[in-house]
Design a protein around this motif. Structure first.
Motif, PDB file in Angstrom:
ATOM      1  N   ASN A  34       0.876  -1.357  -0.030  1.00 53.57           N
ATOM      2  CA  ASN A  34       0.002   0.057   0.104  1.00 53.57           C
ATOM      3  C   ASN A  34       0.816   1.205  -0.141  1.00 53.57           C
ATOM      4  OD1 ASN A  34      -2.361  -1.316  -0.110  1.00 53.57           O
ATOM      5  ND2 ASN A  34      -2.839  -1.226   2.069  1.00 53.57           N
ATOM      6  N   ALA A  35       1.917   1.326   0.961  1.00 54.52           N
ATOM      7  CA  ALA A  35       2.830   2.346   1.069  1.00 54.52           C
ATOM      8  C   ALA A  35       3.598   2.796  -0.538  1.00 54.52           C
ATOM      9  CB  ALA A  35       3.870   2.149   2.074  1.00 54.52           C
ATOM     10  N   ALA A  38       1.436   4.454  -3.106  1.00 52.02           N
ATOM     11  CA  ALA A  38       1.388   5.931  -2.996  1.00 52.02           C
ATOM     12  C   ALA A  38       2.476   6.749  -3.358  1.00 52.02           C
ATOM     13  CB  ALA A  38       1.059   6.029  -1.419  1.00 52.02           C
ATOM     14  N   ASP A  59       4.569   6.072   5.553  1.00 54.38           N
ATOM     15  CA  ASP A  59       5.327   6.276   4.224  1.00 54.38           C
ATOM     16  C   ASP A  59       4.996   7.933   4.082  1.00 54.38           C
ATOM     17  OD1 ASP A  59       3.102   7.055   2.488  1.00 54.38           O
ATOM     18  OD2 ASP A  59       2.459   5.013   3.153  1.00 54.38           O
ATOM     19  N   ILE A  64      -4.243   9.871   2.216  1.00 56.96           N
ATOM     20  CA  ILE A  64      -5.662   9.673   2.021  1.00 56.96           C
ATOM     21  C   ILE A  64      -6.444  10.938   2.419  1.00 56.96           C
ATOM     22  CG2 ILE A  64      -7.547   7.944   2.114  1.00 56.96           C
ATOM     23  CD1 ILE A  64      -5.249   6.042   3.158  1.00 56.96           C
ATOM     24  N   GLY A  94      -1.230  -3.590  -5.318  1.00 58.84           N
ATOM     25  CA  GLY A  94      -2.663  -3.676  -4.696  1.00 58.84           C
ATOM     26  C   GLY A  94      -3.576  -3.619  -5.892  1.00 58.84           C
ATOM     27  N   ALA A  99      -7.222  -5.837   1.664  1.00 58.00           N
ATOM     28  CA  ALA A  99      -6.096  -6.080   2.600  1.00 58.00           C
ATOM     29  C   ALA A  99      -6.608  -5.373   4.093  1.00 58.00           C
ATOM     30  CB  ALA A  99      -4.773  -5.499   2.193  1.00 58.00           C
TER      31      ALA A  99
HETATM   32  P1  ADP Z   1      -5.840  -2.218  -2.284  1.00 59.35           P
HETATM   33  O1  ADP Z   1      -4.521  -1.862  -1.988  1.00 59.35           O
HETATM   34  O2  ADP Z   1      -5.864  -3.385  -3.062  1.00 59.35           O
HETATM   35  O3  ADP Z   1      -6.399  -1.348  -3.223  1.00 59.35           O
HETATM   36  P2  ADP Z   1      -6.198  -2.155   0.516  1.00 59.35           P
HETATM   37  O4  ADP Z   1      -7.508  -2.555   1.560  1.00 59.35           O
HETATM   38  O5  ADP Z   1      -4.784  -2.501   0.721  1.00 59.35           O
HETATM   39  O6  ADP Z   1      -6.544  -2.335  -0.949  1.00 59.35           O
HETATM   40  O7  ADP Z   1      -6.267  -0.492   0.433  1.00 59.35           O
HETATM   41  C1  ADP Z   1      -7.582   0.232   0.227  1.00 59.35           C
HETATM   42  C2  ADP Z   1      -7.101   1.586  -0.317  1.00 59.35           C
HETATM   43  O8  ADP Z   1      -6.697   2.378   0.669  1.00 59.35           O
HETATM   44  C3  ADP Z   1      -6.216   1.574  -1.552  1.00 59.35           C
HETATM   45  O9  ADP Z   1      -6.792   1.441  -2.648  1.00 59.35           O
HETATM   46  C4  ADP Z   1      -5.718   2.946  -1.515  1.00 59.35           C
HETATM   47  O10 ADP Z   1      -6.431   3.843  -2.184  1.00 59.35           O
HETATM   48  C5  ADP Z   1      -6.060   3.410   0.215  1.00 59.35           C
HETATM   49  N1  ADP Z   1      -4.544   3.306   0.825  1.00 59.35           N
HETATM   50  C6  ADP Z   1      -4.093   2.265   1.755  1.00 59.35           C
HETATM   51  N2  ADP Z   1      -2.940   2.403   2.219  1.00 59.35           N
HETATM   52  C7  ADP Z   1      -2.639   3.696   1.676  1.00 59.35           C
HETATM   53  C8  ADP Z   1      -1.349   4.291   1.754  1.00 59.35           C
HETATM   54  N3  ADP Z   1      -0.337   3.989   2.595  1.00 59.35           N
HETATM   55  N4  ADP Z   1      -1.145   5.444   1.099  1.00 59.35           N
HETATM   56  C9  ADP Z   1      -2.085   5.889   0.352  1.00 59.35           C
HETATM   57  N5  ADP Z   1      -3.337   5.574   0.132  1.00 59.35           N
HETATM   58  C10 ADP Z   1      -3.596   4.229   0.749  1.00 59.35           C
END
Ligand code: ADP
Ligand code: MG
Length: 605
Positions: A34-35, A38, A59, A64, A94, A99
């Protein structure tokens, strides 16, 4: 039959969590992905108690918005995918949107985030219960904290191993991800107990070259010796680094594959790597390999594994051939400095040539390889991945071994045994009931191991202080291993002391190690300790690993010419060792050609 009903979302999430979140290492992996998605320049990871008590990933990426925070932790909500067609060209790590919802179901999850120019906000999900969005004075980027993993799922918590074991898996997940993204700075710290202080396990500056990232993770000694490989068949490219044959390892811990910034597992490709080293490594030894594949997005499907550990290639056999060609042409072009020689071209296996287990490989090895191009069709390339994926069956034992009593029953010869060394690797002796062919390395390794074990057990180990201590530059994770296992090493005669920074010095080694450099022994031992401790090995097993590692490095090698006195000593020593017919890895140390069988072959009976 009860009625069919639609499951509540929290049950759906809990089921998904079962697939996505197995242990702290899976949390580390998902949060790192996820990090990375971004677009940050730096990611810091902190763990407590192997990640069971806390995983925190911070990160400096895009962040968000406060409005989107509840969505981020909702199942099947993602910013990375819009239509089903997008699945065919996934450019992010992702895409499943599962997750964070899954993790929030089985732990306490807090996200703090701020976009540039926006205001910071935070949200907490505790065992599936969603909290309010509250203002938070965080810096730009995102910080995700996961506390008390499986705290609300005792059945899952019971499956977690000791914190130390979870830590080594989590650190491995970190290392794999950091290897895939050399351009981003990473750090990893760990606080092993509630009372202890956090320790920095890795501090990785953003690197320009991949080799530099490998060096900060695994040390310059290792990275500087790697051989660069590269091949391209017009559509698929493979590039990276492999180890010299003589830098082989006890485990496959340093075999890493990447595609599109993603570490993945693939038995068939690893098989191709091993195949390329055929004849250069002893059975059971593993090469080092860091390989990345570049191919069009539609040639690989990443949506085949819930935790995204595996990928599916459209043409797996093409990758197999490419890897084989890339590595073989590297070895054949020389410059590996290896001492082991490829086995000579062999006639079809007959009773006589079956003594060398790897003889059939010789023909394939000796075949010319076209440089730079795709592998030629007509050459005897080994079986394609489908067949290769299953481990090769062990060769059938030679006839004379099968119809004879077990090798344990070898009686000492009546007269003094004289051995003759052949091909700088085998020793032939007359035995009580036939002729024995001994593998000099396997036998010497066995002899050394038994002697080390016996003298450690009786406290009579002869230790040789080094006049000039040997220096060793170690990456943080290995530095930690050395420190942790210093007492075990010392019991086995190796005194390793900190020397400031990432350097240790070795000040003694067991006299039995002869002139093998102490640093080679320490490396081998560390390799085994890392593998054993991630499997949760007990202290007595660990000391055994130390002794095995020592014996393996200190033993004479195939290719070492021996004097007659050395041959005689080895033959004599083997009588002092129980079960000398197997090396510590379980490979045979000798094969017997019985006299009865010889008589039959020559039609004397
Ligand atoms: P995925 O990564 O499959 O989209 P996740 O449940 O891991 O699903 O995360 C959901 C959403 O949250 C991501 O699509 C993203 O938009 C946002 N997100 C999660 N972690 C971060 C992060 N570290 N920085 C920015 N946005 C994030
Ligand atoms: Mg994700």
């Amino acid at each position: 039959m009860p009625r069919i009903e639609k499951l509540p979302q929290s049950v759906v999430n809990r089921i998904a969590a079962g697939e996505v979140v197995e242990r702290p290492a899976s949390v580390v992996k998902e949060l790192l992905e996820n990090a990375l998605d971004a677009g940050p320049t730096r990611i810091d990871v902190e763990l407590e108690q192997g990640g069971i008590a806390l995983v925190r990933v911070v990160d400096n990426g895009s962040g968000i918005t406060a409005e989107e925070l509840p969505l981020a932790v909702t199942a099947h909500a993602t910013s990375k995918l819009r239509t089903a067609d997008d699945l065919d060209r996934i450019g992010t790590l992702g895409f499943r949107g599962e997750a964070l919802a899954s993790i929030g179901e089985v732990a306490r999850l807090t996200i703090r985030s701020r976009q540039a120019g926006g205001v910071g906000a935070a949200i907490t999900v505790d065992g599936g219960r969603l909290g309010e969005v509250v203002p938070d004075g965080c810096s730009v980027g995102t910080s995700v904290e996961v506390r008390q993993l499986f705290g609300n799922v005792p059945a899952r918590r019971a499956f977690l191993r000791a914190a130390q074991t979870e830590w080594s898996h989590a650190a491995e997940a970190f290392v794999r991800t950091a290897l895939a993204h050399p351009g981003i700075a990473f750090s990893l710290s760990h606080q092993s107990s509630a009372t202890g202080r956090p320790r920095r396990a890795h501090d990785l500056p953003a690197a320009v070259a991949w080799r530099d990232r490998i060096a900060s993770l695994h040390g310059h000694d290792l990275a500087d010796r790697l051989l660069e490989v590269e091949a391209d068949d017009g559509q698929i490219a493979v590039s990276g680094f492999v180890g010299r044959p003589e830098d082989d390892m006890a485990s496959g811990r340093l075999q890493h594959l990447f595609v599109a910034g993603r570490p993945f597992r693939d038995r068939a490709i690893l098989h191709a790597v091993q195949e390329a080293y055929r004849g250069l490594l002893l059975t059971g030894r593993q090469p080092i390999a860091f390989l990345r594949f570049d191919l069009p997005p539609d040639a690989v499907d990443v949506n085949v594994h819930p935790a995204k550990m595996e990928v599916r290639f459209r043409e797996p056999s093409r990758l197999y051939r490419l890897v084989l060609a890339a590595l073989r042409s590297r070895f054949l072009s020389g410059g590996t400095g290896t001492r082991l020689v490829a086995p000579a071209q062999a006639p079809p296996p007959t009773a006589a040539t079956r003594l060398t287990a790897d003889a059939p490989a010789a023909a394939a090895w000796a075949a010319p390889v076209e440089r730079g191009g795709s592998p030629p069709a007509g050459l005897p390339w080994p079986a394609p991945p489908a067949a290769a994926a299953s481990a090769p069956a062990p060769a059938e034992p030679p006839a004379w071994e099968r119809d004879e009593q077990s090798p344990a029953a070898i009686k000492p010869a009546a007269k003094v045994e004289r051995g003759v060394q052949m091909h700088d690797r085998y020793i032939v002796v007359e035995s009580g009931d036939g002729i024995e062919v001994i593998d000099q390395h396997a036998l010497h390794e066995r002899v050394l191991y038994e002697r080390l074990k016996a003298s450690v057990a009786t406290g009579g180990l002869e230790v040789q202080p080094l006049l000039v201590p040997e220096r060793l530059d170690l990456p943080p994770a290995e530095l930690e291993l050395v420190t942790e296992h210093a007492p075990a090493l010392e019991r086995a005669g190796m005194r390793v002391e900190p020397f400031g920074g990432s350097t240790v010095i070795v000040t003694s080694k067991p006299a039995l190690a002869g002139d093998t450099p102490a640093r080679d022994i320490v490396r081998e031992v560390l390799d085994r300790l890392a593998a054993a401790s991630s499997a949760g090995g007990s202290p007595s097993l660990l000391i055994d690993e130390v002794l095995h590692g020592m014996a393996c490095k200190a033993a004479i090698k195939a290719g070492d010419p021996l004097s007659q006195a050395e041959v005689d000593a080895l033959i004599r020593d083997r009588r002092l060792v129980p079960e000398s017919h197997h090396c510590p890895h379980g490979r045979p140390t000798s094969l017997t050609l019985s006299r009865r069988d010889l008589d039959r072959q020559f039609r004397r009976t």
